[in-house]
Design a protein around this motif. Structure first.
Motif, mmCIF file in Angstrom:
data_model
loop_
_atom_site.group_PDB
_atom_site.id
_atom_site.type_symbol
_atom_site.label_atom_id
_atom_site.label_comp_id
_atom_site.label_asym_id
_atom_site.label_seq_id
_atom_site.Cartn_x
_atom_site.Cartn_y
_atom_site.Cartn_z
ATOM 1 N N GLU A 60 3.613 1.787 -30.219
ATOM 2 C CA GLU A 60 4.252 1.836 -31.541
ATOM 3 C C GLU A 60 4.382 3.270 -32.062
ATOM 4 O O GLU A 60 5.032 3.500 -33.078
ATOM 5 C CB GLU A 60 3.474 0.980 -32.547
ATOM 6 C CG GLU A 60 2.081 1.486 -32.894
ATOM 7 C CD GLU A 60 1.012 0.879 -32.004
ATOM 8 O OE1 GLU A 60 1.348 0.426 -30.890
ATOM 9 O OE2 GLU A 60 -0.162 0.880 -32.424
ATOM 10 N N ALA A 61 3.755 4.230 -31.343
ATOM 11 C CA ALA A 61 3.799 5.619 -31.818
ATOM 12 C C ALA A 61 4.989 6.383 -31.264
ATOM 13 O O ALA A 61 5.234 7.529 -31.647
ATOM 14 C CB ALA A 61 2.509 6.336 -31.436
ATOM 15 N N ILE A 62 5.722 5.778 -30.347
ATOM 16 C CA ILE A 62 6.884 6.451 -29.755
ATOM 17 C C ILE A 62 8.105 5.542 -29.823
ATOM 18 O O ILE A 62 7.981 4.327 -29.906
ATOM 19 C CB ILE A 62 6.624 6.869 -28.287
ATOM 20 C CG1 ILE A 62 6.151 5.674 -27.459
ATOM 21 C CG2 ILE A 62 5.618 7.993 -28.212
ATOM 22 C CD1 ILE A 62 6.091 5.941 -25.974
ATOM 23 N N LEU A 63 9.253 6.180 -29.782
ATOM 24 C CA LEU A 63 10.494 5.408 -29.892
ATOM 25 C C LEU A 63 11.034 4.987 -28.535
ATOM 26 O O LEU A 63 11.714 3.973 -28.429
ATOM 27 C CB LEU A 63 11.559 6.237 -30.626
ATOM 28 C CG LEU A 63 11.296 6.463 -32.115
ATOM 29 C CD1 LEU A 63 12.291 7.455 -32.686
ATOM 30 C CD2 LEU A 63 11.372 5.153 -32.885
ATOM 31 N N ASP A 64 10.778 5.776 -27.510
ATOM 32 C CA ASP A 64 11.400 5.448 -26.227
ATOM 33 C C ASP A 64 10.604 4.392 -25.469
ATOM 34 O O ASP A 64 9.475 4.064 -25.830
ATOM 35 C CB ASP A 64 11.619 6.704 -25.375
ATOM 36 C CG ASP A 64 10.346 7.478 -25.135
ATOM 37 O OD1 ASP A 64 9.320 7.118 -25.739
ATOM 38 O OD2 ASP A 64 10.373 8.437 -24.356
ATOM 39 N N GLY A 65 11.215 3.893 -24.429
ATOM 40 C CA GLY A 65 10.609 2.824 -23.642
ATOM 41 C C GLY A 65 11.509 1.602 -23.642
ATOM 42 O O GLY A 65 12.317 1.418 -24.556
ATOM 43 N N PRO A 66 11.413 0.788 -22.614
ATOM 44 C CA PRO A 66 12.326 -0.346 -22.477
ATOM 45 C C PRO A 66 11.869 -1.587 -23.249
ATOM 46 O O PRO A 66 10.692 -1.708 -23.598
ATOM 47 C CB PRO A 66 12.289 -0.621 -20.969
ATOM 48 C CG PRO A 66 10.920 -0.201 -20.554
ATOM 49 C CD PRO A 66 10.519 0.936 -21.447
ATOM 50 N N VAL A 67 12.803 -2.489 -23.457
ATOM 51 C CA VAL A 67 12.442 -3.795 -24.011
ATOM 52 C C VAL A 67 11.577 -4.517 -22.984
ATOM 53 O O VAL A 67 11.645 -4.217 -21.781
ATOM 54 C CB VAL A 67 13.694 -4.653 -24.322
ATOM 55 C CG1 VAL A 67 14.526 -4.029 -25.408
ATOM 56 C CG2 VAL A 67 14.526 -4.881 -23.074
ATOM 57 N N GLU A 68 10.790 -5.444 -23.452
ATOM 58 C CA GLU A 68 9.960 -6.213 -22.516
ATOM 59 C C GLU A 68 10.816 -7.254 -21.808
ATOM 60 O O GLU A 68 11.788 -7.762 -22.369
ATOM 61 C CB GLU A 68 8.829 -6.903 -23.271
ATOM 62 C CG GLU A 68 7.746 -5.931 -23.691
ATOM 63 C CD GLU A 68 6.586 -6.624 -24.375
ATOM 64 O OE1 GLU A 68 6.492 -7.862 -24.285
ATOM 65 O OE2 GLU A 68 5.784 -5.907 -25.001
ATOM 66 N N GLY A 69 10.440 -7.533 -20.575
ATOM 67 C CA GLY A 69 11.086 -8.635 -19.868
ATOM 68 C C GLY A 69 12.203 -8.231 -18.931
ATOM 69 O O GLY A 69 12.924 -9.098 -18.425
ATOM 70 N N LEU A 70 12.379 -6.904 -18.682
ATOM 71 C CA LEU A 70 13.404 -6.504 -17.718
ATOM 72 C C LEU A 70 12.945 -6.879 -16.308
ATOM 73 O O LEU A 70 11.756 -6.815 -15.995
ATOM 74 C CB LEU A 70 13.661 -4.995 -17.789
ATOM 75 C CG LEU A 70 14.280 -4.441 -19.070
ATOM 76 C CD1 LEU A 70 14.520 -2.931 -18.927
ATOM 77 C CD2 LEU A 70 15.583 -5.143 -19.418
ATOM 78 N N THR A 71 13.902 -7.226 -15.471
ATOM 79 C CA THR A 71 13.577 -7.533 -14.079
ATOM 80 C C THR A 71 13.389 -6.222 -13.315
ATOM 81 O O THR A 71 13.807 -5.156 -13.803
ATOM 82 C CB THR A 71 14.725 -8.315 -13.419
ATOM 83 O OG1 THR A 71 15.872 -7.440 -13.386
ATOM 84 C CG2 THR A 71 15.068 -9.576 -14.185
ATOM 85 N N PRO A 72 12.781 -6.278 -12.120
ATOM 86 C CA PRO A 72 12.667 -5.036 -11.334
ATOM 87 C C PRO A 72 14.020 -4.358 -11.117
ATOM 88 O O PRO A 72 14.118 -3.130 -11.191
ATOM 89 C CB PRO A 72 12.064 -5.517 -10.014
ATOM 90 C CG PRO A 72 11.261 -6.711 -10.402
ATOM 91 C CD PRO A 72 12.051 -7.386 -11.490
#
Lengths: 406, 412
Positions: free
Chosen positions: B45-57
């Motif tokens: 929660e301290a950063i804005l970047d990163g993917p949504v949860e649940g992406l496939t490989p």
């Protein structure tokens, strides 16, 4: 048939003799209080054979590291950072030649770092021509891995200054001893930089980007010589102090008679020093450099007009006794401090400071089983701040490796 | 016996074994503690970047390709930069996928009403105020009105893209039928020929509903991305092939694959995560935010429709925007617009991630469309037009309540 067999037998005998180690003589690097950084290029251990006027040498370094940045790591990495081969020869009484061929990261980069002929007219007047090391700062002249207690080369030396940085050119150098003092100078005119120093994928003024110009050993980018000059002084019991300058026009301002841009210059000034504190035998070395680049005012501010940075190494021998059968064994503890401000200035839009700076602390332990080999373990901790001054990116981890002349 | 052990210990071989054992122990300690001595990952929660949860490989692979193209690829003259441009990379305007800094502010000029831009032959709509050495950057044509636009945060934009046109139209109230003084409208914009309209897209006279940009002048993330490569960096693509310097069509300088990867990266960036949502001041601040009618435009919750990316499909999310255009009064009217919007109208910016803005803006706030507000309170107080009522309600609050509302906004 008999003659052929005889010839083959003779050749076999010759070949066998070539690998007879009793015929090989090892000439170690000399250690004395009057050596300067500029001597490093010849002051290396060489292996010569019989009365041949050719000597061979080199060093190799490999390491393991496990570094992480903000929780992300590439895991265990094994790297063959470089292997360097030296060939030197005495052409005549006051004529000599040395070449240094470097393989970095396996064979990813193969460079002739040095290949020059030296002609001595007088100790204060020697002519050097060929591919030379531009004598900016100390590290570019004295960069052999086995001489350092740290796995990585100093960031300010290899990323702000472009060590190892060599060019084709000519110049003169000389040295004068007087009691406990030695004075030396070097002046060279060589090919220089190109536009890549401000037009590169690093996104900042980045002098090493010019090394991508493979033509620099063949032709000057703009026809204007780059001047590199250094003066150094050492007192036997005190220290060595060097002041160096490198500068010239870096951009292509004209081609085929057409004006492309105004002449834009780059100027680099460096100060280096090293000393050994007599009582504790603590060795301290470092350099600091200032880079000033004429970046067009209509270009991006992310390419800094001024940069500065340097490093300081402190090396303390703590155990100097035979160890594991190595009679000249020495264990050192050491620490390197590094700083680079890649972009000294303020944003035109806000007047606030342009950040983009790097800080690093590298404590180390090294074991030297002999003077020519070092095994070292480092812990590296870096902080890199982006252009805007957002929270710094932290990188840290262990590195271990060896570096040895052979 | 003790003499024998002592003798054994004093032997060279025992010394060497001891040293080897110590070295082995030291080596084991170093290798086994590698991660413990490295900087830990910041809290999600301290950063804005990163993917949504649940992406496939497979989606992770595309996300990483887009991440590299967006954040690491810096263009040069050799790879197509410019020759006139605003920025050299996507990441230089959106550090850490957050809001931009005045250093990367865009200037757009030349359009004052819905009849279109009158300065297209003079470099409009965007000013490329930087240039490669030897080239001259653009200058604002005399008489052209202009606005400066702060690069927005990228996070969560995939959710915004997946909101249906029907939902946007349902929220709009162009004639202020409910009489609350707020008349949100959609911006009808021309459709670019390379745009694939989403399922159930609503069109009107050949125009579609814009979602992205301060004036909602871009339909989707593909248009936003292709346009940014072209207008911000001078990089041509199959979709935006016109060189900003010559005005001529040139070969693509970025591959369509890379564009697709970057669009996928943007679509799948996670939504900012609220910090301390249960803190009493945050809870109280949210109530005050609603009571001041701020939530009428900065709608806390929206829903996505169908998305081919499963984690984005039919999701509730909390952006604090209605994605509609609102008249913000003369104070924020720069005399420039896009599509059908008036010059005083701005698309309600999402407030999620507001508290983390400073971490991408060099430690300071640069809020509102051009960064003129240097604090959240400044931004509130610069609201006018349809937001005048909310601004006055905020201003009338006791200092302690103002602080609670600001605490809530910083938690977003």
């Amino acid at each position: 048939m008999r003659r052929i067999l005889c010839l083959l037998l003779c050749l076999t005998g010759t070949a066998y003799a070539q690998i007879d180690s009793t015929l090989l003589r090892r000439k170690p690097a000399t250690k004395n209080d009057m050596q300067l950084n500029m001597d490093a290029v010849y002051n290396r251990p060489f292996l010569s054979m019989g009365k041949l006027p050719v000597a061979l040498g080199g060093y190799a370094e490999a390491n393991w590291q496990h570094l992480g940045t903000e929780g992300i790591t590439d895991g265990h990495q094994f790297q063959m950072q470089r292997m360097t081969l030296f060939v030197s020869s005495s052409i005549g009484k006051r004529l000599k030649f040395l070449s240094e061929l470097e393989f970095e990261d396996g064979t990813k980069e193969i460079n002739i770092e040095f290949a020059a002929v030296d002609m001595e007219f007088h100790p204060m007047l020697n002519l050097r021509g060929g591919i030379i090391m531009n004598p900016i700062g100390a590290f570019n002249q004295n960069h052999d891995g086995p001489k350092w207690e740290f796995v990585d080369r100093p960031t300010s030396a290899v990323a702000m200054l472009p060590a190892t940085w060599s060019n084709v050119g000519f110049g003169v150098y000389g040295k004068q001893y007087k009691k406990d003092w030695v004075l030396a100078y070097e002046v060279y005119a060589t090919n220089g930089f190109d536009n890549r120093i401000i037009d590169n994928t690093n996104g900042r003024t980045f002098l090493p980007a010019t090394k991508l110009n493979r033509d620099r050993f063949e032709e000057s980018y703009n026809g204007v010589p780059m001047i590199t000059a250094k003066g150094a002084v050492r007192h036997r019991n005190i220290a060595e102090l060097g002041v160096s300058y490198m500068g010239g026009v870096y951009n292509k301002f004209e081609q085929d008679g057409f004006v492309l841009d105004k002449r834009r210059s780059i100027n680099v000034v460096a100060v280096d020093a090293n000393t050994t504190i007599p009582r504790s035998n603590t060795f301290i070395t470092g350099e600091w450099a200032w880079v000033s680049t004429d970046v067009p005012p209509t270009y991006s501010e992310q390419y800094g007009r001024r940069q500065h940075g340097g490093f300081a190494d402190i090396v303390q021998p703590v155990y100097r006794k035979p160890l594991l059968g190595f009679d000249e064994s020495v264990i050192n503890i050491a620490c390197r401090l590094e700083y680079v401000d890649w972009n000294v200035g303020t944003f035109a839009q806000t007047g606030s400071n342009i950040a983009d700076h790097f800080v690093s602390v590298v404590p180390a332990i090294s074991w030297r089983p002999s003077g020519q080999t070092v095994i070292r373990v480092n812990y590296r901790y870096n902080l890199q701040t982006d252009l805007l001054g957002n929270p710094a990116q932290r990188t840290a981890g262990f590195q271990a490796g060896f570096s040895s002349y052979f | 016996m003790p003499n024998f052990i002592s003798l054994l210990c004093n032997t060279l071989i025992m010394k060497r074994i001891t040293v080897f054992l110590l070295l082995g122990l030291a080596g084991y300690t170093i290798v086994s503690s590698c991660k413990k001595v490295q900087p830990s990952a910041p809290a999600n929660e301290a950063i804005l970047d990163g993917p949504v949860e649940g992406l496939t490989p497979a989606q992770n692979i595309i996300f990483l390709r887009g991440d590299v193209a967006f954040n690491d690829e810096i263009f040069t003259s050799e790879t197509g930069l410019g020759p006139i441009f605003v920025a050299t990379s996507c990441g230089s305007c959106h550090a850490g996928d957050g809001k931009g800094h005045p250093f990367s502010t865009l200037t757009r000029f030349g359009q004052t009403d819905s009849t279109g831009n009158k300065y297209l032959t003079k470099g409009a709509p965007q000013l490329q105020h930087r240039a490669l050495p030897g080239f001259e950057p653009e200058k604002l044509p005399e008489g052209a009105t202009f606005t400066r636009l702060m690069p927005p945060a990228n996070t969560g934009v995939g959710y915004l893209e997946a909101v249906t046109d029907q939902d946007l139209l349902a929220m709009s109230d162009p004639t202020d039928a409910d009489g609350d003084g707020i008349s949100g409208t959609v911006n009808w914009i021309p459709i670019k020929n390379y745009i694939n309209l989403q399922d159930g897209a609503v069109t009107k006279n050949g125009k579609c509903i814009g979602r992205f940009g301060k004036k909602a002048g871009a339909y989707n993330l593909m248009q936003q991305t292709a346009s940014a490569y072209n207008q911000d960096m001078g990089i041509s693509s199959l979709y935006e092939p016109i060189d900003t310097y010559t005005g001529l069509e040139i070969d693509p300088e970025v591959s369509t694959q890379t564009l697709n990867d970057v669009v996928f990266y943007l679509q799948t960036l996670k939504a900012p995560i609220q910090r301390n949502p249960t803190h009493p001041d945050v809870v109280a601040g949210k109530q005050l935010f609603v009571q001041a009618d701020c939530a009428k435009c900065h709608k806390p919750e929206l829903k996505t429709g169908y998305s081919p990316i499963a984690p984005l499909s039919y999701q509730s999310f909390y952006p604090y925007t209605d994605m509609l255009m609102h008249d913000m009064g003369p104070g924020l009217d720069d005399g420039y617009t896009e599509g059908m919007a008036t010059t005083a109208e701005w698309r309600t910016p999402a407030l999620w991630g507001l508290g983390l803005s400073k971490n991408s803006q060099g430690g300071s706030y640069f809020l509102l469309h051009d960064g003129r507000a240097h604090s959240i309170q400044d931004a509130i107080m610069l609201h006018g037009g349809e937001a005048t009522n909310s601004r006055n309600k905020y201003n009338a609050l006791p200092e302690s309540d103002k602080k609670k509302m600001l605490t809530f906004l910083e938690s977003l």
